[in-house]
Design a protein around this motif. Sequence first.
Motif, short mmCIF file in Angstrom:
data_model
loop_
_atom_site.label_atom_id
_atom_site.label_comp_id
_atom_site.label_asym_id
_atom_site.label_seq_id
_atom_site.Cartn_x
_atom_site.Cartn_y
_atom_site.Cartn_z
N ALA A 253 0.84 -1.21 0.00
CA ALA A 253 0.00 0.00 0.00
C ALA A 253 0.87 1.26 0.00
O ALA A 253 0.59 2.22 -0.71
CB ALA A 253 -0.92 0.00 1.21
N MET A 254 1.95 1.21 0.77
CA MET A 254 2.84 2.38 0.87
C MET A 254 3.48 2.71 -0.48
O MET A 254 3.74 3.87 -0.80
CB MET A 254 3.92 2.14 1.93
N THR A 255 3.73 1.66 -1.28
CA THR A 255 4.39 1.91 -2.57
C THR A 255 3.49 2.68 -3.54
O THR A 255 3.97 3.20 -4.53
CB THR A 255 4.83 0.60 -3.25
N ALA A 256 2.20 2.74 -3.25
CA ALA A 256 1.29 3.49 -4.12
C ALA A 256 1.48 5.00 -3.95
O ALA A 256 1.09 5.77 -4.81
CB ALA A 256 -0.15 3.11 -3.83
N VAL A 257 2.11 5.40 -2.83
CA VAL A 257 2.22 6.84 -2.57
C VAL A 257 3.66 7.31 -2.42
O VAL A 257 3.89 8.47 -2.05
CB VAL A 257 1.42 7.25 -1.31
N CYS A 258 4.64 6.44 -2.65
CA CYS A 258 6.02 6.91 -2.57
C CYS A 258 6.75 6.56 -3.85
O CYS A 258 6.14 6.13 -4.82
CB CYS A 258 6.73 6.38 -1.33
N SER A 259 8.07 6.77 -3.85
CA SER A 259 8.73 6.79 -5.15
C SER A 259 9.14 5.43 -5.67
O SER A 259 9.44 5.31 -6.85
CB SER A 259 9.95 7.69 -5.09
N VAL A 260 9.19 4.43 -4.85
CA VAL A 260 9.65 3.14 -5.37
C VAL A 260 8.64 2.03 -5.10
O VAL A 260 7.44 2.26 -5.14
CB VAL A 260 11.03 2.77 -4.82
N GLY A 261 9.13 0.85 -4.85
CA GLY A 261 8.23 -0.27 -4.66
C GLY A 261 8.65 -1.12 -3.48
O GLY A 261 9.21 -0.61 -2.51
N LEU A 262 8.37 -2.41 -3.58
CA LEU A 262 8.77 -3.34 -2.52
C LEU A 262 10.27 -3.53 -2.64
O LEU A 262 10.76 -4.15 -3.58
CB LEU A 262 8.03 -4.67 -2.70
N ASP A 263 10.99 -2.99 -1.66
CA ASP A 263 12.43 -2.88 -1.82
C ASP A 263 13.15 -3.54 -0.66
O ASP A 263 12.84 -3.26 0.50
CB ASP A 263 12.79 -1.39 -1.91
N MET A 264 14.12 -4.37 -0.98
CA MET A 264 14.97 -5.04 0.00
C MET A 264 14.14 -5.72 1.10
O MET A 264 14.25 -5.41 2.29
CB MET A 264 15.95 -4.04 0.63
N ILE A 265 13.31 -6.65 0.65
CA ILE A 265 12.49 -7.41 1.59
C ILE A 265 12.94 -8.87 1.56
O ILE A 265 12.98 -9.48 0.49
CB ILE A 265 11.00 -7.31 1.20
N ASN A 266 13.29 -9.39 2.72
CA ASN A 266 13.66 -10.81 2.81
C ASN A 266 12.39 -11.64 2.88
O ASN A 266 11.52 -11.40 3.72
CB ASN A 266 14.49 -11.06 4.06
N ILE A 267 12.27 -12.62 1.98
CA ILE A 267 11.08 -13.48 1.98
C ILE A 267 11.52 -14.93 2.22
O ILE A 267 12.69 -15.26 2.03
CB ILE A 267 10.28 -13.33 0.66
N PRO A 268 10.59 -15.80 2.65
CA PRO A 268 10.99 -17.17 2.99
C PRO A 268 11.71 -17.87 1.82
O PRO A 268 11.37 -17.67 0.65
CB PRO A 268 9.67 -17.86 3.30
N GLY A 269 12.69 -18.70 2.17
CA GLY A 269 13.51 -19.36 1.17
C GLY A 269 12.76 -20.34 0.30
O GLY A 269 13.19 -20.66 -0.81
N ASP A 270 11.62 -20.83 0.80
CA ASP A 270 10.87 -21.81 0.00
C ASP A 270 9.75 -21.15 -0.82
O ASP A 270 8.88 -21.83 -1.33
CB ASP A 270 10.31 -22.91 0.91
N THR A 271 9.78 -19.82 -0.95
CA THR A 271 8.75 -19.13 -1.74
C THR A 271 8.82 -19.59 -3.20
O THR A 271 9.87 -19.47 -3.83
CB THR A 271 8.95 -17.60 -1.69
N PRO A 272 7.70 -20.12 -3.76
CA PRO A 272 7.76 -20.56 -5.15
C PRO A 272 7.92 -19.38 -6.11
O PRO A 272 7.51 -18.25 -5.80
CB PRO A 272 6.38 -21.23 -5.36
N ALA A 273 8.50 -19.66 -7.28
CA ALA A 273 8.76 -18.61 -8.27
C ALA A 273 7.47 -17.88 -8.65
O ALA A 273 7.47 -16.67 -8.85
CB ALA A 273 9.42 -19.21 -9.50
N GLU A 274 6.36 -18.62 -8.73
CA GLU A 274 5.12 -17.97 -9.19
C GLU A 274 4.59 -16.97 -8.15
O GLU A 274 3.91 -16.00 -8.51
CB GLU A 274 4.03 -18.98 -9.59
N VAL A 275 4.91 -17.19 -6.88
CA VAL A 275 4.51 -16.20 -5.86
C VAL A 275 5.33 -14.92 -6.04
O VAL A 275 4.79 -13.81 -5.97
CB VAL A 275 4.66 -16.78 -4.44
N ILE A 276 6.62 -15.09 -6.32
CA ILE A 276 7.46 -13.91 -6.58
C ILE A 276 6.94 -13.18 -7.82
O ILE A 276 6.83 -11.94 -7.83
CB ILE A 276 8.94 -14.33 -6.77
#
Lengths: 89, 452
Positions: free
Chosen positions: B357-380
Motif C-alpha cells: 500500500a505504501m508503494t502506491a504513494v512513494c517513489s519506489v516499490g517493494l524494496d529489500m524485503i527478505n522473503i521465505p527461502g521456499d517461496t515458489p517462483a510464481e509467488v514472486i
Amino acid sequence: MRAVITVIGKDMVGILAKVSTECARHNINVIEVTQSVLQDLFAMIMMVDISDSDVPFTAFAETITAIGAEMGLSIHAMHEDIFNAMHTI
Amino acid sequence: MLNARDILETITMIQQEHLDVRTITMGISLLDCCHSDPGRMCDRVYDKITRCAKDLVATGEQIEKEFGIPIIHKRISVTPAAMILAACEDRDAVRLANTLERAARACGVNFLGGFSALVQKGFGPGDKELIAAIPEALSETEHVCASVNIGSTKAGINMDAVALMGRVVRESAERTADRGCIGPAKLVVFCNAPEDNPFMAGAFHGAGEPDCVINVGVSGPGVVRAALAKLPEGDLTAVADLVKKTAFKITRMGQLVASEASRRLGVPFGIVDLSLAPTPAVGDSVAHILEEMGLERCGCHGTTAALALLNDAVKKGGVMASSHVGGLSGAFIPVTEDAGMIDAARAGTLSVTKLEAMTAVCSVGLDMINIPGDTPAEVISAIIADEAAIGMVNSKTTAVRVIPAIGKQVGDELNFGGLLGGGPVMPLRTESPAKFIARGGRIPAPMQSLKN
C-alpha cells in the motif's frame, strides 16, 4: 575564493590564536570572526580568503581538522558555496 | 551575507544528522560499442567506460573534501546491456557482465548499473539471452547491478516476462545462497523504470540520454527527522511546510555538487534525484520520520497517509532547488536498509501488504524485503505483477527487489552487511497464484495511457 572555518567544542585558552596562526602560516587572510556560546559549547566561525593560500585547500582543511582533534575540538574548513547554496535563494 | 546560525545549521546537518549526497552517478551510453564480434564489443565497452569515468571517483572525493559534504557513492550507469548485446552473433551476456565488472573495478566505483533489459511490450533481440544470464552474472560479479522493466503505463504489463522474472529472482538467490543470497539484492524488476535514475540497483542509462551525463541523488532522512523533532506540536500543514523547507536545503546542496561535478568532469549535468534514501545507520531512517510525525510504529494504520505527505513535501521542497529534477524523486522504503523499518518488521507491525500500500504513494516499490527461502517462483512473479499494476495504473515507477532467503523461514534473519543492511524474513500469503501467472500474455495498457 572564500571558505568558512567552524570551531565547535569546549571553550579554552588559545583556540583563536591556534587557528589564526595556522591561517597566517599558509597566507590565508581572516576576514571576519564571530564567536558565541551555544548552551555550554563554544562556537567560533571564521570567514577566510584562501585565494593566495600556499597549500591546496583540501590539505589545509585536513590539517586544521587534525589540529582540532588534538585540542578535543571539532574544526571544519569548508568552501563557502555550500552555505550560500543552502541558505540563500 | 551568511549568518552564524545558518552556518551552524549546515554543520549540524552534516555532522550529527547524516546529511550527505548519496551518489554521483555517471551515465554512459554504450550504443557506439556495438559489434557483431563479442570480443570486440567487450573491448569497446571496457575502453569507453574506463575512458569516460577515469576521473569520476577522484573528482567526487575532491568535491567532498573541498565542500566538506560526504559523497557516499560514485557510480556508473550504462545503456541497457541487452541493447548492445543484440548486435552480437554470439550473445554471451555473462562475458559482457564480466567486462562491466572489470570496468567498474578499474574505475573504483562501488556499483555499475545497466545489466538491463526493457521488455514491457515484448522481448527484442538480446533480451531473453540477457535475462537468462542474470543469475549467473550476479553470482560471478560483485559490482554489476541488473534490472528488467516488465511493464509501463503506455505498454501494459508483459506477463510472460513477469513469470520469467519470478524464476530469475529465485535462481539468483539459489546461486548465491553461500553468500547470504546477495544476488537478488542487486536485481530490480521495474514498471515505468526511469531512464536517468542515479540510485542502485535500478540505475541504467536510457536510450534517450546523451552520450555521457552526471546525475546526482541526494539523501537526508536524518535531517528531516531532526527538523520534525523540533516541532512536537503543530498540525500536519506545519509538518508539510517544515519538510518542504528542509528538502529545499538538502536539494540545494545536491544541485551544487551536481553542477561542480559536471563542470570539473566536463560532462553535462543531467538531473538531481530528490530522494530520501535511508541507511541502516541509527538516525538515518525514513520510518523514524513517519514515527516522528506521530505514529507509534511504522506500519501501523496511518502510515500510508504519513508517507504520502512526506513524499509530496519532499518533491515540492526540492523541485525549486534544482534546475532539473528526475530519477525516482521521492521517499525510499527499503526494509533491510532502514533501522526503523527493520524494527517494525521484527515487531510484526510492518507487513508486506502494508508495504505494498505504501508503494502506491512513494517513489519506489517493494524494496529489500527478505522473503521465505521456499517461496515458489510464481509467488514472486505475482508480487511483481501486483507492484507493476500499481505503477501502471498510477503512472508512476514501482519496483520489486525481494530476496528469497534460501534455507531460512519467517522470523529468521538474513544480513548483507554495509548499506544493504539486513533484517527478518517476512511472511507472505501462501495461497497459490500459479494458474494466473501461467496464463502469460499481456495485461493491456490502462485507460490512463490514452492521454493524447
